[in-house]
Design a protein around this motif. Structure first.
Motif, short mmCIF file in Angstrom:
data_model
loop_
_atom_site.label_atom_id
_atom_site.label_comp_id
_atom_site.label_asym_id
_atom_site.label_seq_id
_atom_site.Cartn_x
_atom_site.Cartn_y
_atom_site.Cartn_z
N VAL A 6 0.86 -1.18 0.00
CA VAL A 6 0.00 0.00 0.00
C VAL A 6 0.90 1.24 0.00
CG1 VAL A 6 -1.71 1.33 1.28
CG2 VAL A 6 -1.90 -1.15 1.16
N LEU A 7 0.76 2.06 -1.03
CA LEU A 7 1.49 3.33 -1.11
C LEU A 7 0.61 4.41 -0.52
CD1 LEU A 7 3.00 3.11 -4.73
CD2 LEU A 7 3.99 2.33 -2.56
N LEU A 8 1.02 4.97 0.60
CA LEU A 8 0.22 5.98 1.30
C LEU A 8 0.71 7.38 0.94
CD1 LEU A 8 -2.01 6.61 3.41
CD2 LEU A 8 -0.15 6.71 5.11
N LEU A 9 -0.14 8.13 0.25
CA LEU A 9 0.14 9.53 -0.03
C LEU A 9 -0.60 10.33 1.04
CD1 LEU A 9 -0.38 9.49 -3.91
CD2 LEU A 9 1.65 8.92 -2.58
N GLY A 10 0.08 10.56 2.15
CA GLY A 10 -0.53 11.23 3.29
C GLY A 10 0.16 12.54 3.56
N PHE A 11 0.74 12.71 4.76
CA PHE A 11 1.51 13.92 5.04
C PHE A 11 2.69 14.00 4.08
CE2 PHE A 11 4.68 16.47 7.18
CZ PHE A 11 3.93 17.53 7.67
N GLY A 12 3.34 12.86 3.90
CA GLY A 12 4.41 12.74 2.91
C GLY A 12 4.08 11.56 2.02
N ILE A 13 5.03 10.62 1.92
CA ILE A 13 4.78 9.41 1.16
C ILE A 13 5.48 8.24 1.85
CG2 ILE A 13 6.70 10.02 -0.38
CD1 ILE A 13 5.30 8.29 -2.53
N GLY A 14 4.77 7.15 2.01
CA GLY A 14 5.33 5.96 2.64
C GLY A 14 4.64 4.72 2.09
N ALA A 15 5.10 3.57 2.52
CA ALA A 15 4.51 2.31 2.06
C ALA A 15 4.34 1.37 3.23
CB ALA A 15 5.39 1.67 0.99
N GLY A 20 9.60 0.09 4.15
CA GLY A 20 8.54 0.86 3.51
C GLY A 20 8.73 2.36 3.58
N GLU A 21 9.83 2.83 4.17
CA GLU A 21 10.06 4.28 4.25
C GLU A 21 10.58 4.80 2.90
OE1 GLU A 21 9.55 6.80 6.45
OE2 GLU A 21 8.26 5.32 7.41
N ILE A 22 9.70 4.76 1.90
CA ILE A 22 10.12 5.13 0.56
C ILE A 22 10.28 6.64 0.40
CG2 ILE A 22 9.13 3.08 -0.50
CD1 ILE A 22 6.75 4.79 -1.34
N PHE A 42 12.90 10.29 -2.09
CA PHE A 42 12.48 11.58 -2.65
C PHE A 42 12.79 12.67 -1.62
CE2 PHE A 42 9.54 8.23 -4.01
CZ PHE A 42 9.81 8.22 -5.37
N PRO A 43 14.03 13.19 -1.61
CA PRO A 43 14.44 14.19 -0.62
C PRO A 43 13.48 15.38 -0.58
CG PRO A 43 16.33 13.44 -1.88
CD PRO A 43 15.12 12.85 -2.54
N GLY A 44 13.28 15.89 0.64
CA GLY A 44 12.29 16.94 0.84
C GLY A 44 12.58 18.24 0.12
N PRO A 65 6.45 13.01 -4.98
CA PRO A 65 5.08 12.57 -5.31
C PRO A 65 4.21 12.52 -4.06
CG PRO A 65 6.51 10.66 -5.16
CD PRO A 65 7.38 11.86 -4.91
N SER A 66 4.07 13.67 -3.39
CA SER A 66 3.32 13.73 -2.14
C SER A 66 2.22 14.78 -2.22
CB SER A 66 4.24 14.05 -0.97
OG SER A 66 4.60 15.42 -0.98
N PRO A 67 1.14 14.63 -1.44
CA PRO A 67 0.08 15.63 -1.44
C PRO A 67 0.57 17.03 -1.06
CG PRO A 67 -0.72 13.61 -0.46
CD PRO A 67 0.76 13.43 -0.66
N LEU A 68 1.52 17.11 -0.09
CA LEU A 68 2.02 18.43 0.28
C LEU A 68 2.77 19.09 -0.86
CD1 LEU A 68 3.27 18.14 3.99
CD2 LEU A 68 1.24 19.30 3.10
N ASP A 69 3.46 18.28 -1.66
CA ASP A 69 4.15 18.81 -2.83
C ASP A 69 3.13 19.36 -3.83
OD1 ASP A 69 6.87 18.71 -4.46
OD2 ASP A 69 5.28 18.02 -5.80
N LEU A 70 2.03 18.64 -4.04
CA LEU A 70 0.99 19.11 -4.94
C LEU A 70 0.38 20.40 -4.41
CD1 LEU A 70 -1.01 18.98 -7.26
CD2 LEU A 70 -2.32 17.26 -5.98
N LEU A 71 0.14 20.44 -3.10
CA LEU A 71 -0.42 21.65 -2.51
C LEU A 71 0.52 22.84 -2.74
CD1 LEU A 71 -2.64 22.95 -0.74
CD2 LEU A 71 -1.29 22.30 1.26
N GLY A 72 1.82 22.62 -2.58
CA GLY A 72 2.78 23.69 -2.83
C GLY A 72 2.76 24.16 -4.28
N MET A 73 2.64 23.23 -5.21
CA MET A 73 2.56 23.59 -6.63
C MET A 73 1.32 24.43 -6.90
SD MET A 73 3.76 20.17 -8.73
CE MET A 73 3.21 20.92 -10.29
#
Length: 370
Positions: free
Chosen positions: A211-220, A237-239, A243-245, A250-258
């Motif tokens: 399960v790939l969780l796109l939550g606060f960041g991204i994890g599995a 699963g700490e994927i 993807f360095p901060g 590919p995270s929701p916070l990244d999309l929000l920033g865009m």
């Protein structure tokens, strides 16, 4: 009233009933490769403990039935799950079958671990009283935290900094002191994997899932042969480390920033709407880039673990998760024998898979043989 100690074969029976639904004694014995005599003895004990009952769900009690199946007893106990997010506290209450009894969501100011535990304890007592569960067996409470474990024991966690005073403190000690219940603490992606496995119905068809969780960041969260895979130091699963901060992720916070950079004044991820005209172009560009980033994640997970399903879950609207899955299915994914490709899908759950998975942690522990 807490949960009794179960032996390996009792756990195997419960797990099979959880996976397959109601089964006759003969079918259980055949599936588990044990004698009818042993199955009868074990089932008698589980019936006495109130963990299984006879008959199909919603079945009458007429006479002359040739075989009375066994199934999990909803009243075998209840469990609680709790999570804290930025500005939100979530609780879920489930019965022994995993069915949701109640959920509770409330806005919350930044909250310390002790404040969180006290509020969760108070809300749990209210929900238990409201739903007539006083005196029934309390299986335990699961708490999901956004961040990796700092030790294999899972007593300290690298929790995201939006939760004050949570990082690298003795969470297990703090929670255990306040709750007084059997306690499980788990990473949010692992909790989401548990929810998808049981409530999402994956357990019926698969033993191994990602399960790939796109939550606060991204994890599995990874389940292999029905067990959570934690790794040597508890951080499997700490994927997000891929993807360095300081780079696009590919995270929701990244999309929000865009979206904010594109002029969309959105308070939070919950306000993202891919169908909104002002957001559509930015969302589409993020989906194209995120699919390319997650392509390698899906390919390597498939090659290393051979999951029956790779599920996208998280806080993004289902339409955006669907768009991401569709793009991933179009990119160049690897194949193995019989031309199998990474089996990518999206979560079908309503509600937070993190909180629901936290509630299922005590139940999951009873499905794993000692």
């Amino acid at each position: 009233m807490h949960f009794p100690t179960l032996d390996k074969d009792q756990r195997r029976i419960l797990h099979l009933l959880r996976r397959s639904g109601a089964l006759s004694r003969s079918a259980l014995a055949a599936e588990l490769e044990m004698s009818a005599t042993a199955l009868t003895r074990l089932s008698r004990d589980l019936l006495a403990l109130g963990l299984i009952i006879e008959g199909h769900e919603n079945e009458g009690h007429g006479r002359g039935r040739p075989a009375v199946p066994l199934r999990l007893a909803p009243g075998g106990g209840y469990a609680v799950g709790a999570t804290a997010h930025r500005g939100l506290l979530d609780i879920a209450l489930v019965d022994f079958t995993g069915a949701i009894i109640a959920t509770h969501h409330e806005a919350s100011d930044p909250i310390t671990p002790k404040q969180f535990a006290r509020r969760v304890r108070s809300l749990t007592h209210e929900l238990v009283d409201r739903h007539g569960l006083l005196g029934q067996r309390m299986l335990g409470i699961g708490v999901a935290v956004p961040g990796p474990s700092l030790s294999a024991a899972g007593d300290r966690w690298s929790v995201v900094d939006v939760l004050p005073d949570w990082r690298d403190v003795p969470l297990r000690e703090i929670f255990a002191t306040e709750f007084g219940w059997p306690l499980w603490i788990e990473n949010d992606a692992n909790a989401a994997a548990i929810a998808e496995f049981y409530l999402g119905g994956l357990i019926r068809d698969f033993s191994t899932v990602v399960v790939l969780l796109l939550g606060f960041g991204i994890g599995a969260g990874v389940i292999v042969d029905g067990r959570l895979m934690r790794g040597q130091f508890g951080v499997a699963g700490e994927i997000g480390c891929l993807f360095p901060g300081h780079l696009p992720r590919p995270s929701p916070l990244d999309l929000l920033g865009m979206l904010r950079a594109a002029g969309c004044d959105l308070p939070s991820v919950a306000d993202i709407d891919g169908d909104a005209k002002a957001q559509a172009a930015t969302v589409s560009a993020w989906l194209d880039r995120a699919a390319g980033q997650l392509q390698t994640v899906c390919n390597t997970a498939f090659a290393w673990i051979d999951p029956g399903a790779i599920i996208l879950a998280g806080t993004l609207p289902s339409a955006i998760l669907k768009g991401l899955a569709e793009r991933l299915q179009r990119v160049e994914l690897v194949t193995t024998v019989c031309e199998r490709r990474p089996p990518i899908g999206i979560s079908s759950l309503e509600g937070s898979p993190i909180t629901l998975g936290a509630a299922l942690l005590p139940i999951h522990s009873l499905s794993v043989s000692s």
